[in-house]
Design a protein around this motif. Sequence first.
Motif, short mmCIF file in Angstrom:
data_model
loop_
_atom_site.label_atom_id
_atom_site.label_comp_id
_atom_site.label_asym_id
_atom_site.label_seq_id
_atom_site.Cartn_x
_atom_site.Cartn_y
_atom_site.Cartn_z
N PHE A 10 48.27 2.33 34.67
CA PHE A 10 47.70 3.69 34.64
C PHE A 10 46.69 3.81 35.77
CE2 PHE A 10 44.72 6.66 32.11
CZ PHE A 10 45.45 7.77 32.45
N GLU A 55 47.72 9.22 37.18
CA GLU A 55 47.02 10.23 36.38
C GLU A 55 46.56 11.38 37.28
OE1 GLU A 55 43.59 10.59 36.94
OE2 GLU A 55 42.61 11.00 35.03
N ASP A 56 46.29 12.53 36.70
CA ASP A 56 45.72 13.62 37.51
C ASP A 56 44.83 14.53 36.70
OD1 ASP A 56 45.33 14.93 39.91
OD2 ASP A 56 46.87 16.41 39.51
N THR A 102 51.69 12.58 37.61
CA THR A 102 51.32 13.59 36.61
C THR A 102 51.42 14.96 37.25
OG1 THR A 102 49.82 12.08 35.51
CG2 THR A 102 49.40 14.43 35.19
N HIS A 152 44.55 24.93 22.39
CA HIS A 152 45.24 23.62 22.36
C HIS A 152 46.70 23.69 21.90
CE1 HIS A 152 46.38 19.77 20.44
NE2 HIS A 152 45.74 19.21 21.46
N TYR A 156 50.96 23.47 23.89
CA TYR A 156 52.20 22.74 23.59
C TYR A 156 53.37 23.69 23.33
CZ TYR A 156 49.94 18.20 23.59
OH TYR A 156 49.29 17.06 23.99
N ALA A 228 51.67 11.93 26.69
CA ALA A 228 50.55 11.21 26.07
C ALA A 228 49.90 11.97 24.93
CB ALA A 228 49.49 10.89 27.13
N GLY A 230 48.43 12.98 21.53
CA GLY A 230 48.02 12.21 20.37
C GLY A 230 47.88 13.08 19.14
N SER A 231 47.72 14.40 19.34
CA SER A 231 47.54 15.32 18.21
C SER A 231 48.89 15.54 17.52
CB SER A 231 47.01 16.66 18.71
OG SER A 231 47.97 17.23 19.58
N HIS A 340 40.77 17.22 24.99
CA HIS A 340 41.52 16.12 24.38
C HIS A 340 41.05 15.91 22.95
CE1 HIS A 340 42.54 13.87 28.36
NE2 HIS A 340 42.78 15.17 28.44
N THR A 342 42.39 14.24 20.53
CA THR A 342 42.59 12.90 19.99
C THR A 342 41.45 11.98 20.41
OG1 THR A 342 44.89 13.38 20.42
CG2 THR A 342 44.38 11.16 19.66
C1 LIG Z 1 47.09 7.06 28.52
C2 LIG Z 1 46.82 8.52 28.67
C3 LIG Z 1 47.02 9.13 29.90
C4 LIG Z 1 46.74 10.49 30.10
N1 LIG Z 1 46.88 11.05 31.34
C5 LIG Z 1 46.50 12.34 31.54
C6 LIG Z 1 46.51 12.92 32.85
O1 LIG Z 1 46.87 12.28 33.84
N2 LIG Z 1 46.12 14.19 33.00
C7 LIG Z 1 45.73 14.97 31.93
O2 LIG Z 1 45.39 16.13 32.11
N3 LIG Z 1 45.71 14.45 30.67
C8 LIG Z 1 46.07 13.16 30.47
N4 LIG Z 1 46.03 12.62 29.21
C9 LIG Z 1 45.68 13.48 28.09
C10 LIG Z 1 46.90 13.87 27.29
O3 LIG Z 1 47.77 14.66 28.05
C11 LIG Z 1 46.49 14.59 26.02
O4 LIG Z 1 45.85 15.80 26.33
C12 LIG Z 1 45.53 13.74 25.22
O5 LIG Z 1 46.13 12.49 24.96
C13 LIG Z 1 45.15 14.38 23.92
O6 LIG Z 1 46.28 14.61 23.14
P1 LIG Z 1 46.47 16.01 22.48
O7 LIG Z 1 46.50 16.99 23.61
O8 LIG Z 1 47.80 15.92 21.75
O9 LIG Z 1 45.31 16.21 21.59
C14 LIG Z 1 46.29 11.26 29.01
C15 LIG Z 1 46.12 10.65 27.76
C16 LIG Z 1 46.37 9.30 27.57
C17 LIG Z 1 46.16 8.67 26.22
#
Ligand SMILES: Cc1cc2nc3c(=O)[nH]c(=O)nc-3n(C[C@H](O)[C@H](O)[C@H](O)COP(=O)(O)O)c2cc1C
Length: 440
Positions: A10, A55-56, A102, A152, A156, A228, A230-231, A340, A342
């Motif tokens: 990552f 990542e971005d 990303t 949020h 999705y 990624a 988590g929700s 985020h 989660t």
């Molecule tokens: C390992 C990992 C990498 C992620 N990389 C990015 C990223 O590059 N850019 C971004 O905007 N969000 C990134 N996220 C955030 C996710 O897209 C997501 O918004 C976050 O895990 C929260 O989940 P939820 O939106 O379902 O609550 C990352 C999350 C994780 C756990």
Amino acid sequence: MPQPFHLSYFLQGSSVHAWGSPFIGTIGQDWQSASFFRDLAQGLERACFDYLLIEDSIYVGENWQNSRDLFLKTGLCIPRQEPSVVATLLAASTSRLGIVPTLSTFAYHPYLTARITGSLDQISGGRAGWNMVTGSSDFAAQNFGMQAMPEHDKRYEMAEEYVEIVKGLWGSWAPGAQVGGLEPGEESGQLFDPSKVNTIDFEGEYYASRGPLNSGPTVQDRPVIAQAGGSKMGIRFAARHADTIVAAPDGAENMRAYREQVRAQMVENGRDPDSCKVLFLVSPIVEETEEMARWKSEQRRVEAEQNMDVRLARLGWTINIDFSEFDLDQPVGELTTNGHQTTLKQFLEAAGQNTLREAVLERATKGYGVDLVGTPDSVAAQMEEAMEVAGGDGFLIALGDLSRRSLATITDGLVPALQRRGLVRKKYEHEMLRDNLLAF
Ligand SMILES: Cc1cc2nc3c(=O)[nH]c(=O)nc-3n(C[C@H](O)[C@H](O)[C@H](O)COP(=O)(O)O)c2cc1C
């Protein structure tokens, strides 16, 4: 024989991670050239990683004292170069490693995402992926003419339409669309079969696209989708669309629960659960001796104590909260975010009744999902144990102090120890990313 697992890396956007550490090399002068990214990708390929995820985020942080100062002064979460540009360079510097930029749904039109990842798939010989994120920061939204991010769950909902277009466009060139020029020495004749290249005519509530994709057919069946969420909504989305999920649950038991939830939802959606690899975020500390590794681990706490503002700004950047007005010595209490969810939920659960200071120190001391600290051999054993509890499929490694030196602890120390235990591959099975992901 132990069940082997997958490894990915990552890359948290910037090449100046090690800024502030004793091992900065010449990064202050050459961060723009991406030469460090190239060394990183080649090191990971030597160690047979499945993929490098870039990542971005698309803004300069302001989540500390309502100002960009701390972010700029310390190089915190910036600079971030455009991921597909970096991905192109990395594809040209490697031959087996998967390259996964990303591309956020709020910033790139779905046609552009399909075209960028489709082109990357071509020039890399079938090694492209797309990390599908919806974005979460209002500062980023404002860079694209919006006042704020959509709410949020709506993000999705919009992403469902978005991904349908992207997949549709990748499929707008049916297999066998190229009919000429397939053999060396063949004379020029008809190149493509027009009946196999079609529009998608998608008209949704949020997006529309006509197609077909003008960049031509993809090399893999379609580029790999990483996600990624988590929700509840995030997991639902991943179970429907992702080929690989990167996740950061706390502890091996939660890793297991998360993976089982994803797999059960995949079955409900008629998908084979083994067709998606769930990789868990970890940040191993690997040193010559246990004592050195423990000392290094302890330094995370010492460093966090000395730079509380940077730690809080970093956390605030992730969850879109400005902690600068908070009392460090009061319990964290209730917090909400449109960012985020989660990460915030995990932070609050871990904090409990602790003060903000204690909670941040605790977070700084732990290396994400499971804490991996020791010699190459003992960290390999810790990973084996965690994987046995989690049930599979592998790890997403991120180093907070990424430098050529810290990278070598993984590629030249940890990976050979994992290989000796039969836990990771010794050579790539295939040329393309999805095939390698599905190899075991
Ligand atoms: C390992 C990992 C990498 C992620 N990389 C990015 C990223 O590059 N850019 C971004 O905007 N969000 C990134 N996220 C955030 C996710 O897209 C997501 O918004 C976050 O895990 C929260 O989940 P939820 O939106 O379902 O609550 C990352 C999350 C994780 C756990």
